[in-house]
Design an enzyme around this catalytic site. Sequence first.
Site, PDB file in Angstrom:
ATOM      1  N   ILE A   1       0.845  -1.180   0.000  1.00 28.70           N
ATOM      2  CA  ILE A   1       0.000   0.000   0.000  1.00 28.70           C
ATOM      3  C   ILE A   1       0.893   1.247   0.000  1.00 28.70           C
ATOM      4  O   ILE A   1       1.693   1.445   0.908  1.00 28.70           O
ATOM      5  CB  ILE A   1      -0.936   0.032   1.221  1.00 28.70           C
ATOM      6  CG1 ILE A   1      -1.773  -1.249   1.307  1.00 28.70           C
ATOM      7  CG2 ILE A   1      -1.830   1.266   1.165  1.00 28.70           C
ATOM      8  CD1 ILE A   1      -2.709  -1.460   0.143  1.00 28.70           C
ATOM      9  N   LYS A   2       0.744   2.069  -1.035  1.00 21.49           N
ATOM     10  CA  LYS A   2       1.520   3.301  -1.130  1.00 21.49           C
ATOM     11  C   LYS A   2       0.766   4.427  -0.419  1.00 21.49           C
ATOM     12  O   LYS A   2      -0.392   4.698  -0.727  1.00 21.49           O
ATOM     13  CB  LYS A   2       1.765   3.674  -2.597  1.00 21.49           C
ATOM     14  CG  LYS A   2       2.699   2.730  -3.324  1.00 21.49           C
ATOM     15  CD  LYS A   2       2.852   3.121  -4.789  1.00 21.49           C
ATOM     16  CE  LYS A   2       3.545   4.458  -4.952  1.00 21.49           C
ATOM     17  NZ  LYS A   2       3.737   4.800  -6.394  1.00 21.49           N
ATOM     18  N   ILE A   3       1.458   5.065   0.509  1.00 22.04           N
ATOM     19  CA  ILE A   3       0.842   6.100   1.331  1.00 22.04           C
ATOM     20  C   ILE A   3       1.724   7.349   1.314  1.00 22.04           C
ATOM     21  O   ILE A   3       2.902   7.281   1.667  1.00 22.04           O
ATOM     22  CB  ILE A   3       0.659   5.617   2.784  1.00 22.04           C
ATOM     23  CG1 ILE A   3      -0.207   4.352   2.820  1.00 22.04           C
ATOM     24  CG2 ILE A   3       0.073   6.712   3.650  1.00 22.04           C
ATOM     25  CD1 ILE A   3      -0.331   3.732   4.190  1.00 22.04           C
TER      26      ILE A   3
END
Length: 223
Positions: free
Chosen positions: A85-87
């Site tokens: 998950i890119k945050i």
Amino acid sequence: MLIFLDTADINSIKKGIEYYPIAGVTTNPTIIARENKDYVELLKDIGGVIGKDKMLHIQVLGTTAENIVKEANFIKDSIGGNIYIKIPVIKEGIKAIKILKKKGFNITATAIFTPQQALVAALAGADFVAPYVNRLDNISGDGVNVIREIKKLFDIYKLNTRILAASFKNVEQVHKSSLEGAHSVTLSLEVLENLLYHPLTDSSIKTFIEDWETTYNQTEFIK
């Protein structure tokens, strides 16, 4: 060193997987929107092409920790596979990284432009941090130096978080980032293929074949 393809184009991914040692695929909302397809089905298709072992990095759109966590759960349940998950490294993003790491999510902290952003994200639990090289260069910054300083900080504090250098427009940026110890890079297929290109390589191969053909009247080693 890990090499990722930074694209959501299925044909580019298929070609990249066929020819190159690809560790996975990175995407962002702009890359996905460019394909103008149902995004869930598109990401499932990408997962099908790369398989369950290679990494697929998918970015959330939420700007509050609550929404980021909600989107991360949706991505995990809807897409599946080896998901990261890119945050983005905003305040709410860091809060979400802490929450999601406790739940066992793989995390890539993104939209990084300073070493301190990377350090905070790593301390919060990010598995990768993604500094943007070319975007810094475009505003008279020094993207490669940011990678250098991130690597130095991670070494000083013995952090296991890996640097996923992103936003490249040419081979020289990739080369310098590699020399500074970036653990991974994510590239367009065009930049990746340019890593191998050199006119002297092509001319050398041409000469070898011509010399062989002159002597043996064939262009293969097989009789």
